[in-house]
Design a protein around this motif. Structure first.
Motif, mmCIF file in Angstrom:
data_model
loop_
_atom_site.group_PDB
_atom_site.id
_atom_site.type_symbol
_atom_site.label_atom_id
_atom_site.label_comp_id
_atom_site.label_asym_id
_atom_site.label_seq_id
_atom_site.Cartn_x
_atom_site.Cartn_y
_atom_site.Cartn_z
ATOM 1 N N PRO A 110 -4.814 20.764 -1.076
ATOM 2 C CA PRO A 110 -5.468 20.214 0.125
ATOM 3 C C PRO A 110 -6.293 18.958 -0.147
ATOM 4 N N GLU A 111 -6.669 18.739 -1.426
ATOM 5 C CA GLU A 111 -7.461 17.545 -1.759
ATOM 6 C C GLU A 111 -6.607 16.272 -1.736
ATOM 7 N N VAL A 112 -5.294 16.444 -1.776
ATOM 8 C CA VAL A 112 -4.376 15.295 -1.801
ATOM 9 C C VAL A 112 -3.970 14.944 -0.374
ATOM 10 N N ALA A 113 -4.219 13.694 0.034
ATOM 11 C CA ALA A 113 -3.838 13.260 1.384
ATOM 12 C C ALA A 113 -2.525 12.497 1.391
ATOM 13 N N LEU A 114 -2.130 12.005 0.212
ATOM 14 C CA LEU A 114 -0.941 11.147 0.130
ATOM 15 C C LEU A 114 -0.267 11.395 -1.204
ATOM 16 N N SER A 115 1.043 11.627 -1.173
ATOM 17 C CA SER A 115 1.757 11.852 -2.424
ATOM 18 C C SER A 115 3.094 11.145 -2.403
ATOM 19 N N GLY A 116 3.599 10.888 -3.595
ATOM 20 C CA GLY A 116 4.897 10.238 -3.721
ATOM 21 C C GLY A 116 5.747 10.983 -4.726
ATOM 22 N N CYS A 117 7.062 10.943 -4.536
ATOM 23 C CA CYS A 117 7.961 11.595 -5.480
ATOM 24 C C CYS A 117 8.351 10.589 -6.566
ATOM 25 N N LYS A 118 9.218 11.025 -7.464
ATOM 26 C CA LYS A 118 9.757 10.111 -8.474
ATOM 27 C C LYS A 118 10.794 9.217 -7.792
ATOM 28 N N VAL A 119 10.624 7.923 -7.909
ATOM 29 C CA VAL A 119 11.547 6.984 -7.267
ATOM 30 C C VAL A 119 12.387 6.310 -8.351
ATOM 31 N N LEU A 120 13.702 6.356 -8.172
ATOM 32 C CA LEU A 120 14.612 5.729 -9.125
ATOM 33 C C LEU A 120 15.279 4.513 -8.496
ATOM 34 N N ASN A 121 15.597 3.538 -9.339
ATOM 35 C CA ASN A 121 16.365 2.381 -8.890
ATOM 36 C C ASN A 121 17.833 2.782 -8.721
ATOM 37 N N ALA A 122 18.609 1.875 -8.155
ATOM 38 C CA ALA A 122 20.025 2.168 -7.896
ATOM 39 C C ALA A 122 20.774 2.537 -9.176
ATOM 40 N N ASP A 123 20.339 1.979 -10.314
ATOM 41 C CA ASP A 123 21.033 2.274 -11.578
ATOM 42 C C ASP A 123 20.490 3.533 -12.263
ATOM 43 N N GLY A 124 19.563 4.235 -11.593
ATOM 44 C CA GLY A 124 19.032 5.470 -12.153
ATOM 45 C C GLY A 124 17.777 5.287 -12.984
ATOM 46 N N SER A 125 17.370 4.027 -13.205
ATOM 47 C CA SER A 125 16.152 3.788 -13.987
ATOM 48 C C SER A 125 14.914 4.050 -13.126
ATOM 49 N N PHE A 126 13.794 4.282 -13.795
ATOM 50 C CA PHE A 126 12.548 4.649 -13.116
ATOM 51 C C PHE A 126 11.934 3.426 -12.428
ATOM 52 N N GLN A 127 11.512 3.614 -11.165
ATOM 53 C CA GLN A 127 10.877 2.521 -10.407
ATOM 54 C C GLN A 127 9.368 2.604 -10.662
ATOM 55 N N TYR A 128 8.871 1.718 -11.525
ATOM 56 C CA TYR A 128 7.472 1.829 -11.975
ATOM 57 C C TYR A 128 6.463 1.736 -10.840
ATOM 58 N N ALA A 129 6.817 1.048 -9.772
ATOM 59 C CA ALA A 129 5.865 0.871 -8.678
ATOM 60 C C ALA A 129 5.582 2.174 -7.934
ATOM 61 N N CYS A 130 6.328 3.245 -8.224
ATOM 62 C CA CYS A 130 6.095 4.483 -7.466
ATOM 63 C C CYS A 130 4.842 5.213 -7.932
ATOM 64 N N ARG A 131 4.198 4.714 -9.007
ATOM 65 C CA ARG A 131 2.867 5.229 -9.345
ATOM 66 C C ARG A 131 2.117 4.138 -10.089
ATOM 67 N N ARG A 132 1.147 3.539 -9.387
ATOM 68 C CA ARG A 132 0.497 2.332 -9.876
ATOM 69 C C ARG A 132 -1.008 2.491 -9.975
ATOM 70 N N GLY A 133 -1.594 1.617 -10.779
ATOM 71 C CA GLY A 133 -3.045 1.466 -10.740
ATOM 72 C C GLY A 133 -3.372 0.395 -9.719
ATOM 73 N N PHE A 134 -4.610 0.382 -9.253
ATOM 74 C CA PHE A 134 -5.000 -0.687 -8.338
ATOM 75 C C PHE A 134 -4.951 -2.034 -9.051
ATOM 76 N N PRO A 135 -4.563 -3.113 -8.341
ATOM 77 C CA PRO A 135 -4.513 -4.439 -8.963
ATOM 78 C C PRO A 135 -5.910 -5.043 -9.087
ATOM 79 N N THR A 136 -6.730 -4.406 -9.910
ATOM 80 C CA THR A 136 -8.051 -4.958 -10.211
ATOM 81 C C THR A 136 -7.859 -6.304 -10.907
ATOM 82 N N PRO A 137 -8.897 -7.115 -11.008
ATOM 83 C CA PRO A 137 -8.739 -8.384 -11.729
ATOM 84 C C PRO A 137 -8.151 -8.183 -13.136
#
Length: 224
Positions: A110-137
């Motif tokens: 219940p503490e989680v308001a937003l979640s994402g699954c594992k996202v793969l590219n068309a070639d089956g490789s991992f889509q890194y943007a599916c779990r990111r850190g904030f773009p701090t400076p």
């Protein structure tokens, strides 16, 4: 008629992708009640006419202009009746277990308001943007100047794409990709959805930031 998941898809001239996406949703192995809302940004590829006949149970909202990703999603949220909303790109294909796995995870956390699954590219490789850190400076600096690429396993240098973290574990994360966001609809409404100052790109990181600010967690779920 209690709806568990409202799936909101914004479409713009990707009729064939959307066709495959809708087909993948209807192959879901789940007893959950879900509704699909497609918001069409004034496509010129005959998307809506073509797909309406094939998917009569989908609710199509036809906009008269291309309002962009944020506004179109927000229009979809207003029509949504689910406990959860899945924000989904039309060029994605979901696995048969995805809806159920994500629903089960959210019910248990219940503490989680937003979640994402594992996202793969068309070639089956991992889509890194599916779990990111904030773009701090600092995170932006290390990405732009190649330090992240040089030291992908470094917690210090790889904060943006989080390449030092395993892809086969589930954990809290700063930000997810807008292609797949499984959210509590009441929280999305509470923070007024996407910021409409963003036409496209960036709004996914912004909404994650505002969910954190509102006191909720964002999670990456690896199991689907």
């Amino acid at each position: 008629n209690n709806i568990d998941i409202s799936i909101v898809i914004v479409n713009y001239n990707v009729r064939d992708f959307l066709n495959n996406c809708l087909y993948s949703i209807y192959k879901s192995q789940t007893e959950l009640n879900y509704e699909i809302i497609v918001v069409d940004n004034n496509s010129t590829d005959n998307s809506v006419t073509f797909l309406k006949d094939k998917f009569p149970q989908v609710k199509f909202i036809e906009l008269k202009d291309n309002l962009g990703f944020s506004k179109a999603n927000n229009i979809g949220f207003k029509e949504a009746n689910g406990k959860y909303v899945l924000i989904l790109n039309p060029d994605t294909i979901i696995n048969p277990d995805t809806l159920q796995v994500m629903y089960n995870y959210m019910e248990k956390h219940p503490e989680v308001a937003l979640s994402g699954c594992k996202v793969l590219n068309a070639d089956g490789s991992f889509q890194y943007a599916c779990r990111r850190g904030f773009p701090t400076p600092w995170a932006s600096f290390t990405k732009l100047f190649g330090l992240q690429a040089l030291f992908p396993k470094s917690r210090l240098f790889a904060q943006y794409n989080q390449t030092f973290r395993p892809t086969d574990e589930t954990y809290y994360i700063d930000a997810l990709i807008g292609a797949f966001m499984f959210a509590r609809l009441d929280v999305i409404k509470e923070i007024n959805g996407f910021d409409e100052d963003f036409f496209m790109y960036g709004e996914d990181i912004d909404i994650c930031y505002r969910i954190h600010e509102a006191g909720h967690k964002v999670a990456y779920v690896h199991s689907s």
